[in-house]
Design a protein around this motif. Structure first.
Motif, PDB file in Angstrom:
ATOM      1  N   LEU A   1       0.880  -1.248  -0.063  1.00 24.96           N
ATOM      2  CA  LEU A   1       0.094  -0.073   0.177  1.00 24.96           C
ATOM      3  C   LEU A   1       0.852   1.290  -0.036  1.00 24.96           C
ATOM      4  O   LEU A   1       0.586   2.135  -0.847  1.00 24.96           O
ATOM      5  CB  LEU A   1      -0.924  -0.056   1.370  1.00 24.96           C
ATOM      6  CG  LEU A   1      -1.946  -1.093   1.366  1.00 24.96           C
ATOM      7  CD1 LEU A   1      -2.886  -0.857   2.668  1.00 24.96           C
ATOM      8  CD2 LEU A   1      -3.068  -0.599   0.151  1.00 24.96           C
TER       9      LEU A   1
ATOM     10  N   GLN B   1      -0.813   4.411  -1.981  1.00 25.13           N
ATOM     11  CA  GLN B   1      -2.140   4.217  -1.543  1.00 25.13           C
ATOM     12  C   GLN B   1      -2.117   4.686  -0.091  1.00 25.13           C
ATOM     13  O   GLN B   1      -3.301   4.734   0.664  1.00 25.13           O
ATOM     14  CB  GLN B   1      -2.984   2.908  -1.754  1.00 25.13           C
ATOM     15  CG  GLN B   1      -3.075   2.674  -3.108  1.00 25.13           C
ATOM     16  CD  GLN B   1      -3.556   1.349  -3.354  1.00 25.13           C
ATOM     17  OE1 GLN B   1      -2.943   0.205  -2.887  1.00 25.13           O
ATOM     18  NE2 GLN B   1      -4.768   1.167  -4.152  1.00 25.13           N
TER      19      GLN B   1
ATOM     20  N   PRO C   1      -6.959   5.779   0.574  1.00 24.32           N
ATOM     21  CA  PRO C   1      -6.199   5.531  -0.490  1.00 24.32           C
ATOM     22  C   PRO C   1      -6.634   6.465  -1.566  1.00 24.32           C
ATOM     23  O   PRO C   1      -5.579   6.825  -2.580  1.00 24.32           O
ATOM     24  CB  PRO C   1      -6.411   4.094  -0.656  1.00 24.32           C
ATOM     25  CG  PRO C   1      -6.807   3.409   0.367  1.00 24.32           C
ATOM     26  CD  PRO C   1      -7.388   4.678   1.368  1.00 24.32           C
TER      27      PRO C   1
ATOM     28  N   SER D   1      -4.086   9.161  -3.674  1.00 27.20           N
ATOM     29  CA  SER D   1      -4.028   8.751  -4.933  1.00 27.20           C
ATOM     30  C   SER D   1      -4.157   9.971  -5.802  1.00 27.20           C
ATOM     31  O   SER D   1      -3.432  10.309  -6.736  1.00 27.20           O
ATOM     32  CB  SER D   1      -4.586   7.659  -5.633  1.00 27.20           C
ATOM     33  OG  SER D   1      -4.115   6.558  -4.849  1.00 27.20           O
TER      34      SER D   1
END
Length: 136
Positions: A50, A55, A83, A87
């Motif tokens: 992640l 994210q 996330p 992003s």
């Protein structure tokens, strides 16, 4: 520089920042990556994925990476909007520090901070604003 908070009922240790670090203001709680993985019920490599995929964001204290506790729900899950907002802003050219500063900066028109709004009915408004910021 930091103080450790062991008063939590869970097994992880949260660290309360004594000073602003990497865009996260003083007084905020952060948790180490292994503790975040335990809280989420996943292996550490999933949390690293992640982070590496943009994210999730972490700050560094004494060569240890910490994730803001505000990125998690009360149940220990990663907030589903985190996330996406990271992003959007990252794709718009914002650095990790700039994203964290935006999330933790009070905004009277929300009202409050975007990171707090991600836990309530204003989460979609934060996403809309992040999308608009990324376009500009």
């Amino acid at each position: 520089m930091v103080s450790v908070n062991n008063e939590r009922e869970t097994t992880e240790e949260s660290v309360i920042l004594d000073q602003a670090t990497g865009g996260v203001p003083a007084g905020e709680s952060v948790i180490a990556i292994p503790d975040a993985a335990e809280r989420m019920g996943v292996v550490v490599t999933k949390v690293m994925d992640l982070l590496n995929n943009g994210q999730l964001l972490a700050i560094r204290l004494d060569n240890v990476r910490y994730i803001p506790e505000m990125f998690f729900t009360e149940d220990g899950d990663l907030n589903k909007f985190v996330p996406g907002v990271i992003s959007l802003l990252s794709d718009g050219g914002y650095s990790s520090q700039e994203i964290l500063e935006y999330l933790y900066e009070a905004d009277d028109s929300l009202p409050g901070r975007p990171v707090d709004a991600l836990h309530g009915h204003l989460a979609r408004e934060v996403m809309r604003r992040a999308q608009a910021m990324a376009i500009v």
